[in-house]
Design a protein around this motif. Sequence first.
Motif, PDB file in Angstrom:
ATOM      1  N   LEU A   1       0.810  -1.213   0.000  1.00  0.00           N
ATOM      2  CA  LEU A   1       0.000   0.000   0.000  1.00  0.00           C
ATOM      3  C   LEU A   1       0.845   1.265   0.000  1.00  0.00           C
ATOM      4  CD1 LEU A   1      -2.927  -1.028   2.380  1.00  0.00           C
ATOM      5  CD2 LEU A   1      -2.699  -1.306  -0.084  1.00  0.00           C
ATOM      6  N   ALA A   2       2.110   1.173   0.402  1.00  0.00           N
ATOM      7  CA  ALA A   2       2.968   2.358   0.466  1.00  0.00           C
ATOM      8  C   ALA A   2       3.247   2.921  -0.925  1.00  0.00           C
ATOM      9  CB  ALA A   2       4.278   2.025   1.174  1.00  0.00           C
ATOM     10  N   ASP A   3       3.545   2.042  -1.883  1.00  0.00           N
ATOM     11  CA  ASP A   3       3.869   2.518  -3.236  1.00  0.00           C
ATOM     12  C   ASP A   3       3.014   1.872  -4.323  1.00  0.00           C
ATOM     13  OD1 ASP A   3       4.812  -0.050  -3.230  1.00  0.00           O
ATOM     14  OD2 ASP A   3       6.921   0.484  -3.455  1.00  0.00           O
ATOM     15  N   ASP A   4       2.012   1.082  -3.926  1.00  0.00           N
ATOM     16  CA  ASP A   4       1.090   0.406  -4.844  1.00  0.00           C
ATOM     17  C   ASP A   4       1.796  -0.603  -5.767  1.00  0.00           C
ATOM     18  OD1 ASP A   4      -1.611   0.022  -5.450  1.00  0.00           O
ATOM     19  OD2 ASP A   4      -1.447   1.186  -7.298  1.00  0.00           O
ATOM     20  N   SER A   5       2.972  -1.053  -5.369  1.00  0.00           N
ATOM     21  CA  SER A   5       3.654  -2.098  -6.135  1.00  0.00           C
ATOM     22  C   SER A   5       3.077  -3.455  -5.757  1.00  0.00           C
ATOM     23  CB  SER A   5       5.160  -2.076  -5.855  1.00  0.00           C
ATOM     24  OG  SER A   5       5.410  -2.346  -4.480  1.00  0.00           O
ATOM     25  N   SER A   6       3.337  -4.466  -6.584  1.00  0.00           N
ATOM     26  CA  SER A   6       2.768  -5.786  -6.320  1.00  0.00           C
ATOM     27  C   SER A   6       3.736  -6.894  -6.709  1.00  0.00           C
ATOM     28  CB  SER A   6       1.447  -5.958  -7.081  1.00  0.00           C
ATOM     29  OG  SER A   6       1.658  -5.851  -8.474  1.00  0.00           O
ATOM     30  N   THR A   7       3.496  -8.058  -6.147  1.00  0.00           N
ATOM     31  CA  THR A   7       4.287  -9.257  -6.423  1.00  0.00           C
ATOM     32  C   THR A   7       3.335 -10.431  -6.595  1.00  0.00           C
ATOM     33  OG1 THR A   7       6.173  -8.476  -5.124  1.00  0.00           O
ATOM     34  CG2 THR A   7       6.058 -10.837  -5.548  1.00  0.00           C
ATOM     35  N   VAL A   8       3.539 -11.217  -7.627  1.00  0.00           N
ATOM     36  CA  VAL A   8       2.704 -12.390  -7.895  1.00  0.00           C
ATOM     37  C   VAL A   8       3.593 -13.619  -7.973  1.00  0.00           C
ATOM     38  CG1 VAL A   8       1.071 -13.491  -9.472  1.00  0.00           C
ATOM     39  CG2 VAL A   8       1.034 -11.003  -9.187  1.00  0.00           C
ATOM     40  N   ARG A   9       3.214 -14.657  -7.216  1.00  0.00           N
ATOM     41  CA  ARG A   9       3.977 -15.904  -7.221  1.00  0.00           C
ATOM     42  C   ARG A   9       3.032 -17.063  -7.555  1.00  0.00           C
ATOM     43  NH1 ARG A   9       8.499 -14.056  -7.945  1.00  0.00           N
ATOM     44  NH2 ARG A   9       9.405 -16.116  -7.472  1.00  0.00           N
ATOM     45  N   ASN A  10       3.488 -17.952  -8.429  1.00  0.00           N
ATOM     46  CA  ASN A  10       2.763 -19.182  -8.757  1.00  0.00           C
ATOM     47  C   ASN A  10       3.392 -20.330  -7.980  1.00  0.00           C
ATOM     48  OD1 ASN A  10       0.806 -18.536 -11.139  1.00  0.00           O
ATOM     49  ND2 ASN A  10       2.708 -17.469 -11.640  1.00  0.00           N
ATOM     50  N   ILE A  11       2.622 -20.950  -7.123  1.00  0.00           N
ATOM     51  CA  ILE A  11       3.131 -22.008  -6.251  1.00  0.00           C
ATOM     52  C   ILE A  11       2.432 -23.316  -6.598  1.00  0.00           C
ATOM     53  CG2 ILE A  11       3.481 -22.751  -3.874  1.00  0.00           C
ATOM     54  CD1 ILE A  11       4.966 -20.188  -4.528  1.00  0.00           C
ATOM     55  N   GLN A  12       3.217 -24.325  -6.964  1.00  0.00           N
ATOM     56  CA  GLN A  12       2.665 -25.631  -7.297  1.00  0.00           C
ATOM     57  C   GLN A  12       3.334 -26.704  -6.444  1.00  0.00           C
ATOM     58  OE1 GLN A  12       2.218 -26.589 -11.489  1.00  0.00           O
ATOM     59  NE2 GLN A  12       2.559 -24.448 -12.066  1.00  0.00           N
ATOM     60  N   GLY A  13       2.593 -27.762  -6.150  1.00  0.00           N
ATOM     61  CA  GLY A  13       3.158 -28.852  -5.369  1.00  0.00           C
ATOM     62  C   GLY A  13       2.356 -30.127  -5.540  1.00  0.00           C
ATOM     63  N   GLU A  14       2.998 -31.230  -5.254  1.00  0.00           N
ATOM     64  CA  GLU A  14       2.344 -32.541  -5.340  1.00  0.00           C
ATOM     65  C   GLU A  14       2.998 -33.473  -4.331  1.00  0.00           C
ATOM     66  OE1 GLU A  14       1.611 -36.177  -8.589  1.00  0.00           O
ATOM     67  OE2 GLU A  14       2.269 -34.180  -9.244  1.00  0.00           O
ATOM     68  N   GLN A  15       2.183 -34.292  -3.662  1.00  0.00           N
ATOM     69  CA  GLN A  15       2.695 -35.274  -2.711  1.00  0.00           C
ATOM     70  C   GLN A  15       1.952 -36.592  -2.881  1.00  0.00           C
ATOM     71  OE1 GLN A  15       2.991 -34.047   1.382  1.00  0.00           O
ATOM     72  NE2 GLN A  15       4.084 -32.150   0.894  1.00  0.00           N
ATOM     73  N   THR A  16       2.669 -37.689  -2.631  1.00  0.00           N
ATOM     74  CA  THR A  16       2.092 -39.036  -2.719  1.00  0.00           C
ATOM     75  C   THR A  16       2.495 -39.822  -1.482  1.00  0.00           C
ATOM     76  OG1 THR A  16       2.256 -39.000  -5.130  1.00  0.00           O
ATOM     77  CG2 THR A  16       1.939 -41.142  -4.110  1.00  0.00           C
ATOM     78  N   LYS A  17       1.579 -40.686  -1.015  1.00  0.00           N
ATOM     79  CA  LYS A  17       1.847 -41.454   0.197  1.00  0.00           C
ATOM     80  C   LYS A  17       1.097 -42.781   0.144  1.00  0.00           C
ATOM     81  CE  LYS A  17       1.408 -41.023   5.257  1.00  0.00           C
ATOM     82  NZ  LYS A  17       0.913 -40.136   6.340  1.00  0.00           N
ATOM     83  N   LEU A  18       1.729 -43.850   0.636  1.00  0.00           N
ATOM     84  CA  LEU A  18       1.091 -45.160   0.771  1.00  0.00           C
ATOM     85  C   LEU A  18       0.906 -45.477   2.248  1.00  0.00           C
ATOM     86  CD1 LEU A  18       2.883 -47.496  -1.837  1.00  0.00           C
ATOM     87  CD2 LEU A  18       0.497 -46.758  -1.885  1.00  0.00           C
ATOM     88  N   VAL A  19      -0.293 -45.928   2.631  1.00  0.00           N
ATOM     89  CA  VAL A  19      -0.548 -46.321   4.023  1.00  0.00           C
ATOM     90  C   VAL A  19      -1.195 -47.697   4.046  1.00  0.00           C
ATOM     91  CG1 VAL A  19      -0.778 -43.947   4.833  1.00  0.00           C
ATOM     92  CG2 VAL A  19      -2.813 -45.179   4.050  1.00  0.00           C
ATOM     93  N   PHE A  20      -0.930 -48.433   5.113  1.00  0.00           N
ATOM     94  CA  PHE A  20      -1.524 -49.772   5.253  1.00  0.00           C
ATOM     95  C   PHE A  20      -2.919 -49.667   5.863  1.00  0.00           C
ATOM     96  CE2 PHE A  20      -2.163 -53.820   7.572  1.00  0.00           C
ATOM     97  CZ  PHE A  20      -2.096 -54.682   6.488  1.00  0.00           C
ATOM     98  N   TRP A  21      -3.008 -49.037   7.072  1.00  0.00           N
ATOM     99  CA  TRP A  21      -4.301 -48.782   7.703  1.00  0.00           C
ATOM    100  C   TRP A  21      -4.675 -47.329   7.438  1.00  0.00           C
ATOM    101  CZ3 TRP A  21      -6.721 -52.962   8.829  1.00  0.00           C
ATOM    102  CH2 TRP A  21      -6.043 -54.082   9.344  1.00  0.00           C
ATOM    103  N   PHE A  22      -5.710 -47.112   6.666  1.00  0.00           N
ATOM    104  CA  PHE A  22      -6.105 -45.753   6.285  1.00  0.00           C
ATOM    105  C   PHE A  22      -7.035 -45.128   7.311  1.00  0.00           C
ATOM    106  CE2 PHE A  22      -9.190 -42.841   4.456  1.00  0.00           C
ATOM    107  CZ  PHE A  22      -8.369 -41.935   3.807  1.00  0.00           C
TER     108      PHE A  22
END
Length: 216
Positions: free
Chosen positions: A160-181
């Motif tokens: 808000l001080a100078d009306d500048s801006s920053t844009v970030r694209n954040i992507q992610g992925e995770q995988t997991k195997l479990v025996f008792w869910f």
Amino acid sequence: MIAQGCRMVGQCCVAVGLALLLGCAGTGEMVSLNLQTQQPFAQSSQTEPLKIVIEPFEDLRTDRSKIGQRTHLGGGVTNFNVNGGAPGVTIAEALAETLRQRGWNRRGWDARVVQAGVGVSGADIVIGGEIRDFSTNAKSRVFNTKLTGESRLVIKARNLADDSSTVRNIQGEQTKLVFWFTSEDVETLMSGLLQDGIERFITDTKIEGRTLKSAK
């Protein structure tokens, strides 16, 4: 005697198999997930902490009725959603909590969530964004359940001080195997995925004075 014993063992195996199938059938219920994680507290060294306003993220997903589902071995599904049913609010609250407790460079800030478009007097930075994807799927198989989670967020910060801006694209992925869910497995997966995205946003940015800038 041996033949009789084999038949008994076979009958027991069939009974166990039927029990597993019946016990793993889905009913279509909706399970609420708590994705908030506790952060170590960090006290700001500034006399007047940086004031950050965070708006709920705009949900641009095609299906906004849930964030995912589990496909059961015995047929049917169980659906998952965040507490309150609004991922945009959940993500904003998780970001605010992280900034209050950890912040940039291990310094906490005065961060709070407000309704979109609501002006806050004295704010230094306004953060919002978009949810392109935030989903999880669990597929039960014999002896294990495979969980996957995906996240695609656009995080926008306006100074808000100078009306500048920053844009970030954040992507992610995770995988997991479990025996008792259990549903806690999905909570752990998705809260970890969300926190990883927040940490990467913090790493990709820096604080200069009372403004937020790209670190790259």
